[in-house]
Design a protein around this motif. Sequence first.
Motif, PDB file in Angstrom:
ATOM      1  N   ARG A  23       0.838  -1.200   0.000  1.00 16.61           N
ATOM      2  CA  ARG A  23       0.000   0.000   0.000  1.00 16.61           C
ATOM      3  C   ARG A  23       0.876   1.254   0.000  1.00 16.61           C
ATOM      4  O   ARG A  23       0.595   2.229  -0.672  1.00 16.61           O
ATOM      5  CB  ARG A  23      -0.923  -0.039   1.217  1.00 16.61           C
ATOM      6  N   TYR A  24       1.947   1.217   0.795  1.00 19.90           N
ATOM      7  CA  TYR A  24       2.791   2.405   0.947  1.00 19.90           C
ATOM      8  C   TYR A  24       4.185   2.274   0.356  1.00 19.90           C
ATOM      9  O   TYR A  24       4.794   3.266  -0.027  1.00 19.90           O
ATOM     10  CB  TYR A  24       2.951   2.753   2.434  1.00 19.90           C
ATOM     11  N   TRP A  25       4.751   1.061   0.351  1.00 20.74           N
ATOM     12  CA  TRP A  25       6.210   0.991   0.217  1.00 20.74           C
ATOM     13  C   TRP A  25       6.738   0.455  -1.099  1.00 20.74           C
ATOM     14  O   TRP A  25       7.868   0.761  -1.472  1.00 20.74           O
ATOM     15  CB  TRP A  25       6.788   0.193   1.397  1.00 20.74           C
ATOM     16  N   CYS A  26       5.981  -0.380  -1.804  1.00 15.19           N
ATOM     17  CA  CYS A  26       6.503  -0.940  -3.056  1.00 15.19           C
ATOM     18  C   CYS A  26       5.366  -1.059  -4.061  1.00 15.19           C
ATOM     19  O   CYS A  26       4.197  -0.912  -3.698  1.00 15.19           O
ATOM     20  CB  CYS A  26       7.148  -2.309  -2.805  1.00 15.19           C
ATOM     21  N   ASN A  27       5.730  -1.320  -5.320  1.00 15.02           N
ATOM     22  CA  ASN A  27       4.711  -1.398  -6.368  1.00 15.02           C
ATOM     23  C   ASN A  27       4.513  -2.837  -6.849  1.00 15.02           C
ATOM     24  O   ASN A  27       5.458  -3.471  -7.319  1.00 15.02           O
ATOM     25  CB  ASN A  27       5.139  -0.533  -7.557  1.00 15.02           C
ATOM     26  N   ASP A  28       3.278  -3.342  -6.725  1.00 13.79           N
ATOM     27  CA  ASP A  28       2.995  -4.683  -7.257  1.00 13.79           C
ATOM     28  C   ASP A  28       1.934  -4.638  -8.366  1.00 13.79           C
ATOM     29  O   ASP A  28       1.403  -5.679  -8.762  1.00 13.79           O
ATOM     30  CB  ASP A  28       2.602  -5.667  -6.139  1.00 13.79           C
ATOM     31  N   ASP A  29       1.627  -3.432  -8.848  1.00 12.89           N
ATOM     32  CA  ASP A  29       0.683  -3.254  -9.958  1.00 12.89           C
ATOM     33  C   ASP A  29      -0.722  -3.766  -9.672  1.00 12.89           C
ATOM     34  O   ASP A  29      -1.497  -3.989 -10.588  1.00 12.89           O
ATOM     35  CB  ASP A  29       1.194  -3.940 -11.238  1.00 12.89           C
ATOM     36  N   LYS A  30      -1.050  -4.019  -8.413  1.00 10.30           N
ATOM     37  CA  LYS A  30      -2.405  -4.497  -8.134  1.00 10.30           C
ATOM     38  C   LYS A  30      -2.989  -3.925  -6.845  1.00 10.30           C
ATOM     39  O   LYS A  30      -4.092  -4.262  -6.449  1.00 10.30           O
ATOM     40  CB  LYS A  30      -2.442  -6.037  -8.112  1.00 10.30           C
ATOM     41  N   THR A  31      -2.234  -3.039  -6.189  1.00 14.38           N
ATOM     42  CA  THR A  31      -2.720  -2.438  -4.956  1.00 14.38           C
ATOM     43  C   THR A  31      -3.263  -1.041  -5.278  1.00 14.38           C
ATOM     44  O   THR A  31      -2.568  -0.233  -5.891  1.00 14.38           O
ATOM     45  CB  THR A  31      -1.588  -2.336  -3.914  1.00 14.38           C
ATOM     46  N   LEU A  32      -4.495  -0.793  -4.875  1.00 16.77           N
ATOM     47  CA  LEU A  32      -5.129   0.494  -5.181  1.00 16.77           C
ATOM     48  C   LEU A  32      -4.448   1.646  -4.435  1.00 16.77           C
ATOM     49  O   LEU A  32      -4.061   1.494  -3.285  1.00 16.77           O
ATOM     50  CB  LEU A  32      -6.607   0.457  -4.792  1.00 16.77           C
ATOM     51  N   ARG A  33      -4.318   2.787  -5.112  1.00 16.95           N
ATOM     52  CA  ARG A  33      -3.745   3.993  -4.518  1.00 16.95           C
ATOM     53  C   ARG A  33      -2.407   3.719  -3.827  1.00 16.95           C
ATOM     54  O   ARG A  33      -2.112   4.275  -2.772  1.00 16.95           O
ATOM     55  CB  ARG A  33      -4.725   4.614  -3.520  1.00 16.95           C
TER      56      ARG A  33
END
Length: 148
Positions: A80-90
């Motif tokens: 949610r806050y720390w990394c990008n997994d291309d599937k977590t909103l906002r």
Amino acid sequence: MKALLSLGLLLLSVTVQAKVCKHCKLVTLLKSHGMDGYRGLNMTNWVCLAQHGSNYNTQITNYNPGDQSTNYGIFQINSRYWCNDDKTLRAVNACGIPCSALLLDDITQAIKCAKTVVKSPEDMKIWVAWRNHCPNRDLTQYIGNCGV
Ligand SMILES: *[C@@H]1O[C@H](CO)[C@@H](O)[C@H](O)[C@H]1NC(C)=O
């Protein structure tokens, strides 16, 4: 019978050693990355988190149905806050990395990101595993026998 028994003992001691190795390897890495005393936290806190959050398994992921985010890797860092997994909103991606970078055997990125997460000792509270197992305890055991 005797042979079987000693085989059993051998396997047991190999398993126990693998466990000791894993946690002492982490202790050594934490120390070399300046995590002992980082933001006023003894590194025992990170070993305690790794033990209870992931059992030292860098490949572990856990989905949080509540906010549909996922926790990644040895320290269970949240998408949610720390990394990008291309599937977590906002998602914020404050560490500026793909979440998959937190699942590697090489935990350099995970340690770097952990440093971004924790601005003060209070921030350890974001981890349920840490809250449940680590505060107000003698954590010396988590680095015992590692020779640091
Ligand atoms: C962390 O705790 C260990 C064991 O209790 C201690 O030996 C070490 O000096 C502590 N490190 C810091 C930076 O306070």
